[in-house]
Design a protein around this motif. Structure first.
Motif, PDB file in Angstrom:
ATOM      1  N   LEU A  79       0.674  -1.333  -0.165  1.00 50.91           N
ATOM      2  CA  LEU A  79      -0.073  -0.015   0.054  1.00 50.91           C
ATOM      3  C   LEU A  79       0.995   1.160  -0.084  1.00 50.91           C
ATOM      4  N   ASP A  80       0.977   1.768  -1.131  1.00 53.54           N
ATOM      5  CA  ASP A  80       1.863   3.062  -1.366  1.00 53.54           C
ATOM      6  C   ASP A  80       1.168   4.351  -0.660  1.00 53.54           C
ATOM      7  N   ASP A  81       1.869   5.492  -0.516  1.00 57.50           N
ATOM      8  CA  ASP A  81       1.501   6.688  -0.075  1.00 57.50           C
ATOM      9  C   ASP A  81       0.407   6.748   1.245  1.00 57.50           C
ATOM     10  N   PHE A  82       0.654   5.662   1.978  1.00 56.61           N
ATOM     11  CA  PHE A  82      -0.243   5.639   3.160  1.00 56.61           C
ATOM     12  C   PHE A  82      -0.350   6.683   4.059  1.00 56.61           C
ATOM     13  N   GLY A  83      -1.730   7.296   4.392  1.00 55.61           N
ATOM     14  CA  GLY A  83      -1.732   8.161   5.223  1.00 55.61           C
ATOM     15  C   GLY A  83      -2.445   9.391   4.654  1.00 55.61           C
ATOM     16  N   ILE A  84      -2.296   9.515   3.265  1.00 56.25           N
ATOM     17  CA  ILE A  84      -2.612  10.873   2.862  1.00 56.25           C
ATOM     18  C   ILE A  84      -3.834  10.903   2.432  1.00 56.25           C
ATOM     19  N   GLY A  85      -4.767   9.773   2.285  1.00 56.23           N
ATOM     20  CA  GLY A  85      -6.132   9.676   1.932  1.00 56.23           C
ATOM     21  C   GLY A  85      -7.083   9.355   3.082  1.00 56.23           C
ATOM     22  N   TYR A  86      -8.216   8.911   2.583  1.00 56.29           N
ATOM     23  CA  TYR A  86      -9.318   8.399   3.668  1.00 56.29           C
ATOM     24  C   TYR A  86      -9.440   6.819   3.754  1.00 56.29           C
ATOM     25  N   SER A  87      -9.022   6.199   2.763  1.00 55.58           N
ATOM     26  CA  SER A  87      -9.436   4.815   2.493  1.00 55.58           C
ATOM     27  C   SER A  87      -8.093   3.676   2.956  1.00 55.58           C
ATOM     28  N   GLY A  88      -7.012   4.154   3.581  1.00 56.02           N
ATOM     29  CA  GLY A  88      -5.672   3.583   3.850  1.00 56.02           C
ATOM     30  C   GLY A  88      -6.285   2.447   4.864  1.00 56.02           C
ATOM     31  N   LEU A  89      -6.753   2.888   5.735  1.00 50.99           N
ATOM     32  CA  LEU A  89      -7.323   1.841   6.843  1.00 50.99           C
ATOM     33  C   LEU A  89      -8.371   0.764   6.333  1.00 50.99           C
ATOM     34  N   SER A  90      -9.040   1.406   5.519  1.00 53.02           N
ATOM     35  CA  SER A  90     -10.150   0.246   4.904  1.00 53.02           C
ATOM     36  C   SER A  90      -9.273  -0.758   3.896  1.00 53.02           C
ATOM     37  N   LYS A  91      -8.408  -0.256   3.138  1.00 55.83           N
ATOM     38  CA  LYS A  91      -7.640  -1.011   2.285  1.00 55.83           C
ATOM     39  C   LYS A  91      -6.662  -1.984   3.238  1.00 55.83           C
ATOM     40  N   LEU A  92      -5.853  -1.568   4.118  1.00 57.05           N
ATOM     41  CA  LEU A  92      -5.385  -2.314   5.079  1.00 57.05           C
ATOM     42  C   LEU A  92      -6.044  -3.551   5.716  1.00 57.05           C
ATOM     43  N   MET A  93      -7.288  -3.278   5.826  1.00 48.60           N
ATOM     44  CA  MET A  93      -8.143  -4.458   6.456  1.00 48.60           C
ATOM     45  C   MET A  93      -8.397  -5.376   5.374  1.00 48.60           C
ATOM     46  N   SER A  94      -9.112  -4.777   4.280  1.00 51.24           N
ATOM     47  CA  SER A  94      -9.782  -5.848   3.245  1.00 51.24           C
ATOM     48  C   SER A  94      -8.759  -6.294   2.204  1.00 51.24           C
ATOM     49  N   TYR A  95      -7.577  -5.617   1.991  1.00 53.82           N
ATOM     50  CA  TYR A  95      -6.970  -6.034   0.840  1.00 53.82           C
ATOM     51  C   TYR A  95      -5.756  -6.841   1.651  1.00 53.82           C
ATOM     52  N   PRO A  96      -4.975  -7.872   0.720  1.00 57.93           N
ATOM     53  CA  PRO A  96      -4.075  -8.703   1.276  1.00 57.93           C
ATOM     54  C   PRO A  96      -2.562  -7.911   1.160  1.00 57.93           C
ATOM     55  N   VAL A  97      -2.507  -6.934   1.953  1.00 58.00           N
ATOM     56  CA  VAL A  97      -1.578  -6.158   2.159  1.00 58.00           C
ATOM     57  C   VAL A  97      -0.282  -6.769   2.837  1.00 58.00           C
ATOM     58  N   LYS A  98       0.923  -6.806   2.434  1.00 60.96           N
ATOM     59  CA  LYS A  98       2.214  -7.435   2.956  1.00 60.96           C
ATOM     60  C   LYS A  98       3.141  -6.083   3.714  1.00 60.96           C
ATOM     61  N   LYS A  99       3.016  -5.129   2.727  1.00 57.31           N
ATOM     62  CA  LYS A  99       4.051  -3.835   3.168  1.00 57.31           C
ATOM     63  C   LYS A  99       3.300  -2.611   3.080  1.00 57.31           C
ATOM     64  N   VAL A 100       3.489  -1.669   3.808  1.00 55.52           N
ATOM     65  CA  VAL A 100       3.075  -0.341   3.663  1.00 55.52           C
ATOM     66  C   VAL A 100       4.058   0.725   3.621  1.00 55.52           C
TER      67      VAL A 100
END
Length: 747
Positions: A632-653
Motif C-alpha cells: 500500500l503506497d502513499d499510506f496516510g494521505i487519503g481516507y481509504s488507507g485503513l479500509s484497504k489495510l483491512m480488506s486487501y491482502p497487504v504485506k507492506k505499507v
C-alpha cells in the motif's frame, strides 16, 4: 496422405491408412508395366487364363483402395490375401522349379506387412502361419507338379522377378518408411509433452511447495491430499506423519465446499484465531486448491471499523432530506482533492421559491422537493457524481466532468426538469438556479470550493452561473499530451529508472520501477504531468502493461547475468485492477521470462481509484495467492488507507513523504508515524518510509521501529546499467555509481 492427424471418431490411426494406400497405389501402378506386357504376351500365345487373373488382382486392388478408410480392416485382409494369392500363382504357373520356389518366399513378407498395418498380434499370427510354406520349401513340394500338360507363359521368369523386385524393393520399404515417419512424429510429440510436463512441475513447485502462502490440495470428497510447509506451520500439523486420511471438515467444520471464500474460527494453542479459506479450481475436476490466511487481526479491525462507520454515517446524514450533509460534503471534497491532478466541479442547485413553498405547503415539502430534484438528476444524467444537502432548499452535486461536458449536462437537466412536481397529491412549482465552481490546482481547499459555488448561485439573475472557468489552453494542452503519450507507447519513447529500497545501513532490499518519458516533440515530460492525464484518458493501463513486460524482461537479463536480483515494485492504478485481462498479462509475463512472483511487488497507491471495488479486491487477492507482494503506497494521505489495510491482502505499507519530512523536529509527526508502525506490527505488515532526504530522519525512524527506507538520502533513481552495478554490490554505500544527497557519517 502423409498426415498423422486422425478425424474425430476414427478408430484406426491415420498413418496406417496412409501406409496401406501408399503400398497399394505404388505397387499396382508399377505392377501395371508387368501386367500390360503379360496380357499382350498371353494374347499372342493364346493363354486364356492370364487376363482374367490380372483383372481379378486389379479389382481386388481397386476395392481395397476404395474401402481403405471406411472399411480399413477388410482392405488390409484383402491385401494380405492378394499377397498369398500372388504367391500361389507364382508357384503354380511358373515352369522353372527354382523360380517357382519364389512363391512361398513371397509369402514371407506377410508378417512385416501385418505388423505395419494391423499390429503385433496379427504379425505374430502371420509368422506362425508362414511355417506352412517354409515346410513346403524344405520338402520340395510345388503346386505346378499337380498340373500336367500345362502351357507356360514366355518371359514368366522376368515377370516373377519384376513383381518380387517391386514388392520387396519399393512397396514394403515405402510402407516401413511411412511407419517410421509416424514413429518419428510421435516421438517428437512425446518429447514436447515431456517438456511441458517438466515446466508445469517446476511451476507447481514455485506456486505450491516453495511459496510462503499456506495451501492445501483437496479432493471433491473433502480429503486433503497435499499440504505445503507453510500450511503445516500455520496449522501446527505434521501432514506426512498422519496415518489416516485427513478431512478438511475435521480441521474447519464451518468450511463451505460450495463457497469461494469462507472465514472460519479455530482454536490453536489455546487461542481463538480467524482463518480465511479461499477455494480455487485446478485443471483437474477432481481436486481444488484451498488457500489459508490468518485474518485474526483483520477480523478485529473490521469490527472496530464497522462500529466507527455506523457512527460516522449517522453524524454525516441530513435527517430531513435523507441525503449526506455539509460535513460529509466537506470530507468528500477533501478526500477527492487529496488525489493528485483531480479537477472537481461543484454544482449547487437552489430552489428560488423556498419561502413560498414553506409558507403554503410546509417545511417538510421543501425537503421532499430537494429529494425529488436529486432523484431527477440521477435518473436523467447517469453520470458519476456525489450528492449532498447543503442547506435549506439547496442541493450540491460533485462531479469530475470537464467544463464543456458539464455545461451540456446541466442544460439538458434543466430542460428536462418538470415545472411542477407532485408530492402527496400536492402540485409544487419548481423554480431553480444553478451555481458552478471549479477546484483550483494551486489551492486545493474544500471550504473555498463550497463557498465559491454558494456565492456563484446568487451572483447573477441568470439560471446558470459560473464562479470560474477552467483555462481552455490547459484543456488543449492536456489533450495534446494525451495524444503524444499514446504515440510514445508505440514509438518506445518510454524508459525505466529504478530507485533503491534499503535498510538503514544501506543494504539493498528492493527497487521501485519508475516510468520516464522523453518526447521527441516536447522533450522531457514529468510523471507528475503525464501519469494523471493517462489515468483520466484510460491510457494508464497501457502504460502499466508496458511497464510489466519491460520489468520482467529486465529481471530476466539480470538473472542471466548472474546477479543477485531483488524484488522490483510496480505501481498499479485502480483502473488497472478493473481490467479483466490485467492479471492474465502479469502472470503470462512471468511465465514468458521465467520470473518468480516473489520478485515482483505490486504497489497500490493511496489515490488509486477503482470503479469496481469488488473486482479490484478479487484481482488483488488473486495476485496475492500467486505469491505477489501487495504494498500500500502513499499510506496516510487519503481516507481509504485503513479500509484497504483491512480488506486487501497487504504485506507492506509505504508511509507517505508528508509524514517523514522533518520528523526528527516534529513530535506530532513522530507520534502519528509511531501509531502507524504499531498498527502494522499488530497486522504483521512491513513498514517502509519513502521520500527520506536527511539522515536525521533515518535515525528518528529507526528509533520508532521503521527499518526500511527509500529516498534521495540513499540514492536517486538509477538507470538499468547503474542498477546492475548496485546489484553486484548489494549496498548503496559500497557502490560508487550513486550520487547521494548526503554522505552518511562513519559513526
Amino acid at each position: 496422405m502423409l498426415s498423422d492427424e486422425s478425424p474425430v471418431g476414427q478408430q484406426v490411426e491415420q498413418w496406417r491408412i496412409s501406409a496401406l494406400r501408399i503400398m497399394t497405389v505404388v505397387g499396382y501402378l508399377l505392377y501395371s508395366i508387368v501386367a500390360i506386357h503379360c496380357c499382350l504376351n498371353a494374347m499372342n500365345t493364346n493363354i486364356s487364363y492370364i487376363i482374367p487373373l490380372i483383372i481379378a488382382f486389379y479389382t481386388l486392388g481397386i476395392l481395397q483402395l476404395y474401402f481403405s478408410k471406411s472399411h480399413y480392416y477388410i482392405s488390409v485382409y484383402t491385401l494380405l490375401f492378394s499377397i498369398v494369392a500372388a504367391a500361389i500363382c507364382i508357384n503354380l504357373l511358373v515352369q522353372i522349379p527354382t523360380l517357382a520356389m519364389l512363391g512361398p518366399v513371397f509369402v514371407f513378407a506377410l508378417p512385416l506387412v501385418a505388423f505395419i498395418l494391423l499390429g503385433a498380434k496379427a504379425g505374430v499370427i502371420c509368422m506362425l502361419l508362414n511355417i506352412i510354406p517354409f515346410i513346403a520349401l524344405l520338402s520340395g513340394f510345388q503346386l505346378n507338379q499337380l498340373i500336367e500338360g500345362h502351357v507356360y507363359l514366355d518371359h514368366a521368369n522376368t515377370y516373377v522377378m519384376g513383381i518380387i523386385f517391386i514388392f520387396f524393393n519399393i512397396c514394403v520399404p515405402l510402407g516401413v518408411a511411412r511407419a517410421s515417419l509416424a514413429a518419428k512424429r510421435l516421438n517428437q510429440q512425446v518429447v514436447a509433452h515431456n517438456t511441458v510436463l517438466q515446466q508445469q512441475n517446476t511451476f507447481y513447485r514455485t506456486l505450491f511447495v516453495k511459496t510462503e502462502i499456506a495451501k492445501l490440495v483437496v479432493s471433491n470428497e473433502g480429503i486433503i491430499s497435499e499440504m505445503n510447509v507453510a500450511a503445516e506451520k500455520l496449522l501446527q500439523c505434521e501432514f506426512n506423519e498422519l496415518i489416516h486420511p485427513l478431512n478438511l471438515s475435521s480441521l474447519f467444520a464451518e468450511f463451505r465446499f460450495d463457497a469461494i471464500e469462507t472465514v472460519v474460527n479455530r482454536t490453536l494453542a489455546g487461542r481463538m484465531k480467524a482463518f480465511k479459506l479461499t477455494r480455487s479450481d485446478l485443471c483437474s475436476n477432481s481436486y481444488y486448491f484451498v488457500t489459508i490466511q490468518d485474518v485474526t487481526a483483520w477480523a478485529l479491525l473490521q469490527k472496530t471499523l464497522a462500529a466507527q462507520t455506523i457512527l460516522s454515517k449517522k453524524r454525516m446524514l441530513d435527517t430531513v432530506t435523507g441525503l449526506p450533509n455539509r460535513e460529509w460534503l466537506d470530507n468528500k471534497i477533501k478526500q477527492m482533492l487529496s488525489e493528485p491532478q483531480v479537477e472537481l466541479s461543484l454544482i449547487v442547485c437552489k430552489i428560488n421559491n423556498t419561502q413560498f413553498i414553506e409558507q403554503k405547503y410546509g417545511f417538510q415539502y421543501l425537503s421532499q422537493l430537494v429529494r425529488k430534484i436529486a432523484e431527477h438528476w440521477q435518473t436523467k444524467t447517469h453520470i458519476r457524481c456525489h450528492l449532498a444537502s447543503i442547506g435549506t432548499g439547496k442541493l450540491s452535486i460533485i462531479t469530475e466532468l470537464s467544463p464543456m461536458d458539464l455545461q451540456t449536462q446541466i442544460t439538458a437537466f434543466i430542460r428536462l426538469l418538470p415545472q411542477v412536481i407532485m408530492i402527496d397529491e400536492q402540485k409544487l412549482p419548481v423554480d431553480i438556479k444553478v451555481g458552478i465552481a471549479f477546484s483550483d490546482t494551486s489551492e486545493r481547499n474544500s471550504d473555498k470550493l463550497i463557498n465559491n459555488a454558494l456565492y456563484a448561485v446568487d451572483s447573477s439573475p441568470l439560471q446558470i452561473n459560473y464562479h470560474d472557468t477552467v483555462s481552455q489552453e490547459r484543456f488543449i494542452e492536456h489533450q495534446e499530451i494525451n495524444i503524444l503519450l499514446n504515440e510514445a507507447i508505440s514509438n518506445n519513447e518510454l524508459s525505466i529508472v529504478y530507485q533503491p529500497k534499503v535498510k538503514g545501513d544501506g543494504r539493498l532490499v528492493g527497487v521501485e520501477a519508475l516510468l520516464r518519458w522523453h518526447s521527441k516533440i516536447i522533450g522531457i515530460v514529468s510523471p507528475a504531468i503525464f501519469i494523471p492525464i493517462a489515468e483520466k484518458s484510460g491510457l494508464v493501463t497501457q502504460l502499466t502493461l508496458w511497464l510489466v513486460t519491460a520489468v520482467c524482461e529486465q529481471l530476466h537479463r539480470w538473472q542471466q547475468d548472474g546477479l543477485k536480483v531483488v524484488p522490483v515494485a510496480i505501481n498499479v492504478s485502480g483502473n488497472d485492477l478493473d481490467q479483466e485481462y490485467f492479471h492474465e498479462h502479469l502472470v503470462n509475463s512471468l511465465v514468458e521470462f521465467k520470473i518468480s512472483p516473489q520478485l515482483v511487488e505490486i504497489e497500490l497507491t493511496e489515490s488509486s481509484r477503482s470503479l469496481d471495488h469488488g473486482k479490484a479486491l478479487a484481482t488483488t487477492r488473486y495476485l496475492a495467492n500467486w505469491g505477489f507482494c501487495i504494498t500500500l503506497d502513499d499510506f496516510g494521505i487519503g481516507y481509504s488507507g485503513l479500509s484497504k489495510l483491512m480488506s486487501y491482502p497487504v504485506k507492506k505499507v509505504k508511509i507517505d513523504r508528508q509524514f517523514i519530512k522533518g520528523i526528527h523536529k516534529d513530535d506530532r509527526k513522530a507520534k502519528v508515524v509511531e501509531a502507524i508502525i504499531a498498527m502494522c506490527n499488530v497486522s504483521h505488515v512491513e513498514i517502509l518510509a519513502e521520500g527520506v532526504e536527511e539522515f536525521e530522519e533515518v535515525d528518528k525512524l529507526l528509533l520508532l521501529g521503521c527499518s526500511n527506507f527509500q529516498g534521495f538520502v540513499f540514492s536517486k533513481p538509477l538507470d538499468a546499467e547503474r542498477t546492475s552495478g548496485l546489484l553486484k554490490k548489494q549496498n548503496v554505500f559500497a557502490y560508487d555509481g550513486i550520487t547521494k544527497a548526503f554522505i552518511r557519517p562513519s559513526s
